[in-house]
Scaffold this motif. Sequence first.
Motif, PDB file in Angstrom:
ATOM      1  N   ARG A 174      27.675  42.375  48.588  1.00  0.00           N
ATOM      2  CA  ARG A 174      28.891  43.791  48.433  1.00  0.00           C
ATOM      3  C   ARG A 174      29.541  44.661  49.077  1.00  0.00           C
ATOM      4  O   ARG A 174      31.574  44.326  49.924  1.00  0.00           O
ATOM      5  CB  ARG A 174      28.962  44.575  46.795  1.00  0.00           C
ATOM      6  CG  ARG A 174      30.570  45.585  46.469  1.00  0.00           C
ATOM      7  CD  ARG A 174      29.934  46.126  45.713  1.00  0.00           C
ATOM      8  NE  ARG A 174      28.858  47.723  46.417  1.00  0.00           N
ATOM      9  CZ  ARG A 174      29.270  48.631  46.857  1.00  0.00           C
ATOM     10  NH1 ARG A 174      30.468  48.177  47.398  1.00  0.00           N
ATOM     11  NH2 ARG A 174      28.614  49.418  47.605  1.00  0.00           N
ATOM     12  N   GLU A 178      33.172  43.983  51.592  1.00  0.00           N
ATOM     13  CA  GLU A 178      34.248  45.198  51.604  1.00  0.00           C
ATOM     14  C   GLU A 178      34.983  45.562  53.087  1.00  0.00           C
ATOM     15  O   GLU A 178      36.231  45.683  53.539  1.00  0.00           O
ATOM     16  CB  GLU A 178      33.449  46.282  50.932  1.00  0.00           C
ATOM     17  CG  GLU A 178      33.503  46.544  50.077  1.00  0.00           C
ATOM     18  CD  GLU A 178      32.983  47.710  49.063  1.00  0.00           C
ATOM     19  OE1 GLU A 178      32.479  48.086  50.392  1.00  0.00           O
ATOM     20  OE2 GLU A 178      33.318  48.237  47.565  1.00  0.00           O
ATOM     21  N   PRO A 181      37.404  42.288  54.203  1.00  0.00           N
ATOM     22  CA  PRO A 181      37.866  41.250  52.178  1.00  0.00           C
ATOM     23  C   PRO A 181      38.392  39.546  52.322  1.00  0.00           C
ATOM     24  O   PRO A 181      38.534  38.849  51.522  1.00  0.00           O
ATOM     25  CB  PRO A 181      39.256  41.816  52.075  1.00  0.00           C
ATOM     26  CG  PRO A 181      38.214  43.661  53.185  1.00  0.00           C
ATOM     27  CD  PRO A 181      38.444  43.452  54.038  1.00  0.00           C
ATOM     28  N   ALA A 187      32.397  35.888  50.756  1.00  0.00           N
ATOM     29  CA  ALA A 187      32.903  36.124  49.523  1.00  0.00           C
ATOM     30  C   ALA A 187      31.369  35.222  49.142  1.00  0.00           C
ATOM     31  O   ALA A 187      31.099  35.454  47.774  1.00  0.00           O
ATOM     32  CB  ALA A 187      34.488  35.967  49.297  1.00  0.00           C
ATOM     33  N   ALA A 205      34.944  36.980  39.212  1.00  0.00           N
ATOM     34  CA  ALA A 205      35.866  37.137  39.031  1.00  0.00           C
ATOM     35  C   ALA A 205      36.497  38.045  40.750  1.00  0.00           C
ATOM     36  O   ALA A 205      36.890  37.823  42.216  1.00  0.00           O
ATOM     37  CB  ALA A 205      35.089  38.784  38.602  1.00  0.00           C
ATOM     38  N   VAL A 206      35.349  37.462  41.615  1.00  0.00           N
ATOM     39  CA  VAL A 206      35.138  37.419  43.526  1.00  0.00           C
ATOM     40  C   VAL A 206      35.835  36.749  44.153  1.00  0.00           C
ATOM     41  O   VAL A 206      36.349  36.105  45.199  1.00  0.00           O
ATOM     42  CB  VAL A 206      33.395  37.651  43.895  1.00  0.00           C
ATOM     43  CG1 VAL A 206      33.365  36.955  45.225  1.00  0.00           C
ATOM     44  CG2 VAL A 206      32.710  38.714  43.831  1.00  0.00           C
ATOM     45  N   ALA A 208      38.156  34.618  42.526  1.00  0.00           N
ATOM     46  CA  ALA A 208      40.049  34.846  41.829  1.00  0.00           C
ATOM     47  C   ALA A 208      40.163  36.190  42.761  1.00  0.00           C
ATOM     48  O   ALA A 208      41.419  36.004  43.603  1.00  0.00           O
ATOM     49  CB  ALA A 208      39.407  35.967  40.789  1.00  0.00           C
ATOM     50  N   ARG A 209      40.056  36.890  43.371  1.00  0.00           N
ATOM     51  CA  ARG A 209      39.595  37.487  44.525  1.00  0.00           C
ATOM     52  C   ARG A 209      40.508  37.384  45.813  1.00  0.00           C
ATOM     53  O   ARG A 209      40.969  37.697  46.523  1.00  0.00           O
ATOM     54  CB  ARG A 209      38.869  39.088  44.375  1.00  0.00           C
ATOM     55  CG  ARG A 209      39.044  40.592  42.989  1.00  0.00           C
ATOM     56  CD  ARG A 209      38.681  41.229  43.923  1.00  0.00           C
ATOM     57  NE  ARG A 209      37.062  41.270  44.107  1.00  0.00           N
ATOM     58  CZ  ARG A 209      36.344  41.450  43.168  1.00  0.00           C
ATOM     59  NH1 ARG A 209      36.910  41.580  41.721  1.00  0.00           N
ATOM     60  NH2 ARG A 209      35.081  41.396  43.536  1.00  0.00           N
ATOM     61  N   ILE A 210      39.259  36.632  46.411  1.00  0.00           N
ATOM     62  CA  ILE A 210      39.011  36.181  47.854  1.00  0.00           C
ATOM     63  C   ILE A 210      40.498  34.586  47.698  1.00  0.00           C
ATOM     64  O   ILE A 210      41.086  35.281  48.882  1.00  0.00           O
ATOM     65  CB  ILE A 210      38.185  35.353  47.828  1.00  0.00           C
ATOM     66  CG1 ILE A 210      38.007  35.287  49.684  1.00  0.00           C
ATOM     67  CG2 ILE A 210      37.688  34.364  47.101  1.00  0.00           C
ATOM     68  CD1 ILE A 210      38.034  36.144  50.400  1.00  0.00           C
ATOM     69  N   GLU A 212      43.769  35.193  45.870  1.00  0.00           N
ATOM     70  CA  GLU A 212      44.554  35.764  45.533  1.00  0.00           C
ATOM     71  C   GLU A 212      44.607  36.022  47.110  1.00  0.00           C
ATOM     72  O   GLU A 212      45.679  36.745  47.481  1.00  0.00           O
ATOM     73  CB  GLU A 212      44.405  36.945  44.760  1.00  0.00           C
ATOM     74  CG  GLU A 212      45.581  37.853  44.795  1.00  0.00           C
ATOM     75  CD  GLU A 212      47.074  37.102  44.007  1.00  0.00           C
ATOM     76  OE1 GLU A 212      48.018  37.397  44.339  1.00  0.00           O
ATOM     77  OE2 GLU A 212      46.638  35.678  43.417  1.00  0.00           O
ATOM     78  N   ARG A 213      43.924  36.785  47.841  1.00  0.00           N
ATOM     79  CA  ARG A 213      43.877  37.605  49.031  1.00  0.00           C
ATOM     80  C   ARG A 213      44.584  36.628  50.291  1.00  0.00           C
ATOM     81  O   ARG A 213      45.074  37.078  50.671  1.00  0.00           O
ATOM     82  CB  ARG A 213      42.930  38.182  49.586  1.00  0.00           C
ATOM     83  CG  ARG A 213      42.417  40.172  48.661  1.00  0.00           C
ATOM     84  CD  ARG A 213      40.815  40.056  48.859  1.00  0.00           C
ATOM     85  NE  ARG A 213      40.595  41.247  48.230  1.00  0.00           N
ATOM     86  CZ  ARG A 213      39.335  41.590  48.211  1.00  0.00           C
ATOM     87  NH1 ARG A 213      38.335  41.229  48.638  1.00  0.00           N
ATOM     88  NH2 ARG A 213      39.268  43.040  47.328  1.00  0.00           N
TER      89      ARG A 213
END
Length: 215
Positions: A174, A178, A181, A187, A205-206, A208-210, A212-213
């Motif tokens: 994690r 951070e 990102p 990721a 969830a990880v 989905a975040r990467i 989106e970024r």
Amino acid sequence: MTTDSPGVSVSVRVLGNIGVHVDGVAVALPESLRAVALLGWLAIHAGSRSRAEIASALWPDVTDAAARNSMRTALWALRRAFGQHADAVLDTSRNRIGLRNVEVDVARFDALVADGRLDEALAMSSGELLDGFDDEWAILARDSHRDRVIALLSDGSDEAGASGDSKLAIERARQAAELNPLSESCARLLMRRHDEASDSSLALAVYARIVERLR
């Protein structure tokens, strides 16, 4: 380390905002950002360096004569900031400049890593190297240090995972994610750690975040 002045300890911080302490007391930095940049450059380049090298690194877009003149002005500002300890801290000659008898936090970081004391090293590295400086040399140094910390965290995550410490393995992964990102590899590492801990919802969830970024 101790300067030539008996009993005086001088330290320079470059992880985060640049700072100087003498005997534990903060020293007021010069108002000139170029003078502070000179201090930062000297702090991350150990030993005595040629004035020409320093001038070209910090003042790349002006003539050699103008760069050397600006460097002399910045050096004078540093001497004023160090006051009575200037001669003990600043190693200067006609052609070379360096810091001496000074403890630099990033050098301490390197020593801790070399000694295998990863937790202590990582605890020191909470701030960005040379935070606030956008010179090319500072950005390159910052990126290099960040990449090294990420590699250490990734290796630490792998070691913790191999030893069965899933909590530490996830935490290290994690922290690496951070720091960058937008890193797909970071990721993937964090997703893998969550999968190994049988927590597919967090792994998704990880992901989905990467996505989106990067989008």
